[in-house]
Scaffold this motif. Structure first.
Motif, PDB file in Angstrom:
ATOM      1  N   ARG A   1       0.846  -1.262  -0.018  1.00  0.00           N
ATOM      2  CA  ARG A   1       0.083   0.153   0.082  1.00  0.00           C
ATOM      3  C   ARG A   1       0.731   1.308   0.059  1.00  0.00           C
ATOM      4  N   GLN A   2       2.008   1.333   0.908  1.00  0.00           N
ATOM      5  CA  GLN A   2       2.960   2.313   0.626  1.00  0.00           C
ATOM      6  C   GLN A   2       3.498   2.580  -0.321  1.00  0.00           C
ATOM      7  N   LEU A   3       3.961   1.426  -1.050  1.00  0.00           N
ATOM      8  CA  LEU A   3       4.727   1.614  -2.183  1.00  0.00           C
ATOM      9  C   LEU A   3       3.803   2.338  -3.162  1.00  0.00           C
ATOM     10  N   VAL A   4       2.436   1.944  -3.356  1.00  0.00           N
ATOM     11  CA  VAL A   4       1.541   2.316  -4.334  1.00  0.00           C
ATOM     12  C   VAL A   4       1.594   3.933  -3.930  1.00  0.00           C
ATOM     13  N   LEU A   5       1.214   4.369  -2.818  1.00  0.00           N
ATOM     14  CA  LEU A   5       1.407   5.728  -2.530  1.00  0.00           C
ATOM     15  C   LEU A   5       2.493   6.419  -2.774  1.00  0.00           C
ATOM     16  N   MET A   6       3.853   5.826  -2.582  1.00  0.00           N
ATOM     17  CA  MET A   6       4.931   6.636  -3.155  1.00  0.00           C
ATOM     18  C   MET A   6       5.030   6.905  -4.640  1.00  0.00           C
ATOM     19  N   GLU A   7       4.539   5.721  -5.306  1.00  0.00           N
ATOM     20  CA  GLU A   7       4.721   5.698  -6.805  1.00  0.00           C
ATOM     21  C   GLU A   7       3.749   6.852  -7.356  1.00  0.00           C
ATOM     22  N   ARG A   8       2.741   6.969  -6.591  1.00  0.00           N
ATOM     23  CA  ARG A   8       1.547   7.895  -7.053  1.00  0.00           C
ATOM     24  C   ARG A   8       2.100   9.223  -6.774  1.00  0.00           C
ATOM     25  N   GLY A   9       2.589   9.333  -5.626  1.00  0.00           N
ATOM     26  CA  GLY A   9       2.984  10.936  -5.123  1.00  0.00           C
ATOM     27  C   GLY A   9       1.755  11.638  -4.492  1.00  0.00           C
ATOM     28  N   PHE A  10       1.964  12.551  -4.091  1.00  0.00           N
ATOM     29  CA  PHE A  10       1.056  13.390  -3.248  1.00  0.00           C
ATOM     30  C   PHE A  10       0.954  14.552  -3.808  1.00  0.00           C
ATOM     31  N   ASP A  11      -0.407  15.315  -4.047  1.00  0.00           N
ATOM     32  CA  ASP A  11      -0.657  16.310  -4.630  1.00  0.00           C
ATOM     33  C   ASP A  11      -0.779  17.706  -3.396  1.00  0.00           C
ATOM     34  N   PHE A  12       0.354  18.457  -3.330  1.00  0.00           N
ATOM     35  CA  PHE A  12       0.252  19.463  -2.276  1.00  0.00           C
ATOM     36  C   PHE A  12      -0.106  20.668  -2.612  1.00  0.00           C
ATOM     37  N   GLY A  13      -0.845  20.699  -3.711  1.00  0.00           N
ATOM     38  CA  GLY A  13      -1.360  21.973  -4.274  1.00  0.00           C
ATOM     39  C   GLY A  13      -0.567  23.044  -4.663  1.00  0.00           C
ATOM     40  N   ILE A  14       0.871  22.379  -5.234  1.00  0.00           N
ATOM     41  CA  ILE A  14       1.736  23.411  -5.544  1.00  0.00           C
ATOM     42  C   ILE A  14       1.636  23.324  -7.325  1.00  0.00           C
ATOM     43  N   GLU A  15       1.794  24.570  -7.745  1.00  0.00           N
ATOM     44  CA  GLU A  15       1.710  24.371  -9.299  1.00  0.00           C
ATOM     45  C   GLU A  15       3.102  23.928  -9.730  1.00  0.00           C
ATOM     46  N   GLU A  16       3.197  23.670 -11.204  1.00  0.00           N
ATOM     47  CA  GLU A  16       4.122  23.238 -11.928  1.00  0.00           C
ATOM     48  C   GLU A  16       5.446  24.269 -11.692  1.00  0.00           C
ATOM     49  N   THR A  17       4.921  25.543 -11.776  1.00  0.00           N
ATOM     50  CA  THR A  17       5.935  26.691 -11.664  1.00  0.00           C
ATOM     51  C   THR A  17       5.326  27.580 -10.603  1.00  0.00           C
ATOM     52  N   PRO A  18       6.369  27.805  -9.514  1.00  0.00           N
ATOM     53  CA  PRO A  18       5.968  28.697  -8.423  1.00  0.00           C
ATOM     54  C   PRO A  18       5.614  30.040  -8.611  1.00  0.00           C
ATOM     55  N   ALA A  19       4.899  30.675  -8.010  1.00  0.00           N
ATOM     56  CA  ALA A  19       4.157  32.127  -8.283  1.00  0.00           C
ATOM     57  C   ALA A  19       5.210  32.903  -7.435  1.00  0.00           C
ATOM     58  N   TRP A  20       6.296  32.661  -6.887  1.00  0.00           N
ATOM     59  CA  TRP A  20       7.179  33.463  -6.441  1.00  0.00           C
ATOM     60  C   TRP A  20       8.437  33.056  -6.788  1.00  0.00           C
ATOM     61  N   THR A  21       9.608  33.965  -6.561  1.00  0.00           N
ATOM     62  CA  THR A  21      11.068  33.772  -6.805  1.00  0.00           C
ATOM     63  C   THR A  21      11.718  33.401  -5.644  1.00  0.00           C
ATOM     64  N   ARG A  22      12.891  32.870  -5.759  1.00  0.00           N
ATOM     65  CA  ARG A  22      13.689  32.701  -4.607  1.00  0.00           C
ATOM     66  C   ARG A  22      14.042  34.008  -3.969  1.00  0.00           C
ATOM     67  N   ASP A  23      14.448  35.032  -4.722  1.00  0.00           N
ATOM     68  CA  ASP A  23      14.642  36.303  -4.013  1.00  0.00           C
ATOM     69  C   ASP A  23      13.598  36.872  -3.261  1.00  0.00           C
ATOM     70  N   GLU A  24      12.326  36.630  -3.542  1.00  0.00           N
ATOM     71  CA  GLU A  24      11.192  37.178  -2.990  1.00  0.00           C
ATOM     72  C   GLU A  24      11.077  36.352  -1.497  1.00  0.00           C
ATOM     73  N   LEU A  25      11.278  35.207  -1.628  1.00  0.00           N
ATOM     74  CA  LEU A  25      11.242  34.272  -0.473  1.00  0.00           C
ATOM     75  C   LEU A  25      12.375  34.884   0.499  1.00  0.00           C
ATOM     76  N   HIS A  26      13.363  35.326   0.083  1.00  0.00           N
ATOM     77  CA  HIS A  26      14.578  35.693   1.064  1.00  0.00           C
ATOM     78  C   HIS A  26      14.713  37.064   1.283  1.00  0.00           C
ATOM     79  N   GLU A  27      13.720  37.949   0.826  1.00  0.00           N
ATOM     80  CA  GLU A  27      13.614  39.111   1.278  1.00  0.00           C
ATOM     81  C   GLU A  27      13.769  39.634   2.717  1.00  0.00           C
ATOM     82  N   ARG A  28      14.364  40.605   3.090  1.00  0.00           N
ATOM     83  CA  ARG A  28      14.428  40.896   4.528  1.00  0.00           C
ATOM     84  C   ARG A  28      13.676  42.054   4.705  1.00  0.00           C
TER      85      ARG A  28
END
Length: 80
Positions: free
Chosen positions: A53-80
């Motif tokens: 059962r766990q191997l099937v879940l790992m193979e299928r993967g999980f949908d975390f609601g993250i798009e293929e391309t993030p809506a943010w950039t690395r620089d935006e995440l690290h702004e201070r």
């Protein structure tokens, strides 16, 4: 369930203690060994089912609601 006899070779001390244990539980040595082996086999079967059962879940993967391309950039995440 069909049964089949088997021959076991056990150390004498182990056999002596197992006979005492069976007597304390008011059962036969055969019944004690049967119950113990059935428990071991059942646990192994349950482990294999859970593993598959766990191997099937790992193979299928999980949908975390993250798009293929993030809506943010690395620089935006690290702004201070």
């Amino acid at each position: 369930m069909e049964k089949q006899n088997v021959t076991l070779s056990l150390p004498k001390e182990t056999l002596r203690k197992a006979k005492i244990l069976a007597a304390e539980r008011q059962t036969s040595l055969s019944a004690l060994l049967t119950k113990t082996l059935e428990e071991i086999v059942a646990k192994s079967d349950m482990y294999e089912i859970a593993k598959q059962r766990q191997l099937v879940l790992m193979e299928r993967g999980f949908d975390f609601g993250i798009e293929e391309t993030p809506a943010w950039t690395r620089d935006e995440l690290h702004e201070r």
